[in-house]
Write an enzyme that holds these catalytic residues in place. Sequence first.
Site, PDB file in Angstrom:
ATOM      1  N   HIS A 118      -4.771  -0.772   5.716  1.00 21.57           N
ATOM      2  CA  HIS A 118      -4.331  -0.066   6.934  1.00 21.57           C
ATOM      3  C   HIS A 118      -5.281  -0.265   8.127  1.00 21.57           C
ATOM      4  CE1 HIS A 118      -7.105   2.735   5.117  1.00 21.57           C
ATOM      5  NE2 HIS A 118      -6.216   3.232   4.281  1.00 21.57           N
ATOM      6  N   HIS A 125       3.378  14.419   1.967  1.00 23.05           N
ATOM      7  CA  HIS A 125       2.777  15.738   1.731  1.00 23.05           C
ATOM      8  C   HIS A 125       3.881  16.773   1.806  1.00 23.05           C
ATOM      9  CE1 HIS A 125      -1.507  14.726   1.800  1.00 23.05           C
ATOM     10  NE2 HIS A 125      -1.226  13.849   2.751  1.00 23.05           N
ATOM     11  N   LYS A 179      -9.542   0.158  -5.931  1.00 22.35           N
ATOM     12  CA  LYS A 179      -9.538   0.735  -4.584  1.00 22.35           C
ATOM     13  C   LYS A 179     -10.837   1.486  -4.338  1.00 22.35           C
ATOM     14  CE  LYS A 179      -7.921   2.218  -0.628  1.00 22.35           C
ATOM     15  NZ  LYS A 179      -6.629   2.707  -0.232  1.00 22.35           N
ATOM     16  N   ASN A 183      -5.250   7.446  -6.006  1.00 23.12           N
ATOM     17  CA  ASN A 183      -5.975   8.677  -5.621  1.00 23.12           C
ATOM     18  C   ASN A 183      -5.168   9.935  -5.919  1.00 23.12           C
ATOM     19  OD1 ASN A 183      -4.161   7.962  -3.565  1.00 23.12           O
ATOM     20  ND2 ASN A 183      -5.343   9.054  -2.002  1.00 23.12           N
ATOM     21  N   HIS A 224       0.871  -1.199   0.000  1.00 24.50           N
ATOM     22  CA  HIS A 224       0.000   0.000   0.000  1.00 24.50           C
ATOM     23  C   HIS A 224       0.896   1.233   0.000  1.00 24.50           C
ATOM     24  CE1 HIS A 224      -3.813   2.125   1.602  1.00 24.50           C
ATOM     25  NE2 HIS A 224      -2.947   3.063   1.235  1.00 24.50           N
ATOM     26  N   LEU A 257      -4.823   9.011   8.303  1.00 25.94           N
ATOM     27  CA  LEU A 257      -6.163   8.424   8.312  1.00 25.94           C
ATOM     28  C   LEU A 257      -6.098   7.003   7.785  1.00 25.94           C
ATOM     29  CD1 LEU A 257      -8.312  11.412   7.014  1.00 25.94           C
ATOM     30  CD2 LEU A 257      -8.216  10.512   9.339  1.00 25.94           C
ATOM     31  N   HIS A 267       1.518   5.428  -1.640  1.00 20.38           N
ATOM     32  CA  HIS A 267       1.116   6.612  -2.415  1.00 20.38           C
ATOM     33  C   HIS A 267       2.362   7.296  -2.964  1.00 20.38           C
ATOM     34  CE1 HIS A 267      -3.052   6.644  -0.821  1.00 20.38           C
ATOM     35  NE2 HIS A 267      -2.480   6.118   0.247  1.00 20.38           N
ATOM     36  N   LEU A 268       2.411   7.425  -4.283  1.00 18.58           N
ATOM     37  CA  LEU A 268       3.568   8.108  -4.891  1.00 18.58           C
ATOM     38  C   LEU A 268       3.222   9.516  -5.372  1.00 18.58           C
ATOM     39  CD1 LEU A 268       5.216   5.183  -6.902  1.00 18.58           C
ATOM     40  CD2 LEU A 268       6.130   6.323  -4.877  1.00 18.58           C
ATOM     41  N   ARG A 269       1.915   9.867  -5.368  1.00 21.48           N
ATOM     42  CA  ARG A 269       1.485  11.195  -5.834  1.00 21.48           C
ATOM     43  C   ARG A 269       1.856  11.400  -7.312  1.00 21.48           C
ATOM     44  NH1 ARG A 269      -1.592  11.027  -1.485  1.00 21.48           N
ATOM     45  NH2 ARG A 269      -0.633  11.698   0.444  1.00 21.48           N
ATOM     46  N   HIS A 284     -10.485   1.403   1.774  1.00 20.49           N
ATOM     47  CA  HIS A 284     -10.238   2.326   2.890  1.00 20.49           C
ATOM     48  C   HIS A 284     -11.517   2.301   3.709  1.00 20.49           C
ATOM     49  CE1 HIS A 284      -8.472   6.152   4.714  1.00 20.49           C
ATOM     50  NE2 HIS A 284      -9.597   5.902   5.365  1.00 20.49           N
ATOM     51  N   ASP A 332       1.152   2.425   3.632  1.00 22.63           N
ATOM     52  CA  ASP A 332       0.330   3.615   3.409  1.00 22.63           C
ATOM     53  C   ASP A 332       1.219   4.866   3.409  1.00 22.63           C
ATOM     54  OD1 ASP A 332      -1.895   5.122   2.880  1.00 22.63           O
ATOM     55  OD2 ASP A 332      -2.681   5.091   4.925  1.00 22.63           O
ATOM     56  N   ALA A 352      -3.429  14.824   6.275  1.00 25.06           N
ATOM     57  CA  ALA A 352      -3.281  13.509   6.905  1.00 25.06           C
ATOM     58  C   ALA A 352      -2.361  12.643   6.057  1.00 25.06           C
ATOM     59  CB  ALA A 352      -4.647  12.839   7.003  1.00 25.06           C
TER      60      ALA A 352
HETATM   61 ZN    ZN Z   1      -3.542   5.070   1.639  1.00 24.93          ZN
END
Ligand code: ZN
Length: 353
Positions: free
Chosen positions: A176, A252, A101, A42, A14, A220, A16-18, A138, A248, A264
């Site tokens: 998560h 940011h 997802k 996302n 899990h 979160l 996030h690479l943005r 999620h 996760d 978050a």
């Molecule tokens: Zn996530």
Amino acid sequence: MKTEFDIIRWFDRHHHLRHRAMLELVTPFLAKSSVGGVIMPNLGKPITTAALAKSYKQKIMKLVPKEMSFDPLMTCYLTDDITPDEIEEGFTFPQQWVAAKLYFKGHTTNSHNGVSDWEKLYPVFEKMQDLGMPLLVHGEIPDEHHDIFDLEKICVDNFYEIIRKDFPDLIIVAEHITTRELGMWVRESVNTFGTVTPQHLVFNRTDLLSGGLKPDLYCLPILKRDHHRISLRKIITSGNSSFGAGTDSAPHESSQKYSSCGCAGCWNIIPAPSLYAQVFEEEGVFDRSDGIKVFENFMSKNLMSEVYKQKITSETMRFEKKPFQIPKIIKGVSKIVVPLMAGETLDWSYTLR
Ligand SMILES: [Zn+2]
């Protein structure tokens, strides 16, 4: 206790690479650590088509250091409007995504395009069940009448139980997991799996809120009471094959993280393997004869074939009980991110072999 050992190189289930500058900054940190990642869809413009997944994967692969082998597994973002045909197009040959997802609309980062009425997606779930395509969840349904600390627990009755019953063969991954209730439910349900982040195994809500607010620990689902942390540690270190490492990791920009309305998400990819090792050590796993195997399964094997149909790599990584210093800050061309545990020294270091 074993203080030095090798395991199969781990896989972050899990991540996030943005996009754009943040993608450029953080991708090498994942690729230099894990052999692959389940990449969350996302983005500001979410990954909702096979073409978008393909182009996002190409961007990621360009950022992987030449000498590294790394396999990003792409995922599809479920919206109110997505169709069973679109789901199937991305999942079948040539496969662009390995799972879909589910974000309930309006709770976490970039969930504004998420699902507002999940029962309307039944034709999509039906198709996923037929295809053997996993549903990643999620598990928090935002609701102004419910306390943020209760959202995951409520989701067990209000979502997970219902969809489990209505789609018995659908592969579900509860992402998560932060509560005892959801951990126990996953453990006792068939075709059901879970990922757990390092921060939810190491910290509780008192760590977040006592002695000054700690934005670095704000993510979160939010950190919970300590009894949940204790239960989750027991569940994952028992050797149950339904649970795997999923950080996760969610970067940011520091100006947005440390603001009056801070984002978050914990950017935890650097300390994650060390923190997982610390948890398994503290739970006495490395004193057991099968301890290294249990740790390796959690880090590198569980879910990989049953859920993601992946071959396990032969590459290995070494863990050693020696001080590992986490950098205070990472600067890119236009972005700054602060790692979880910035500036701290952890007990376990790791290197690829
Ligand atoms: Zn996530």
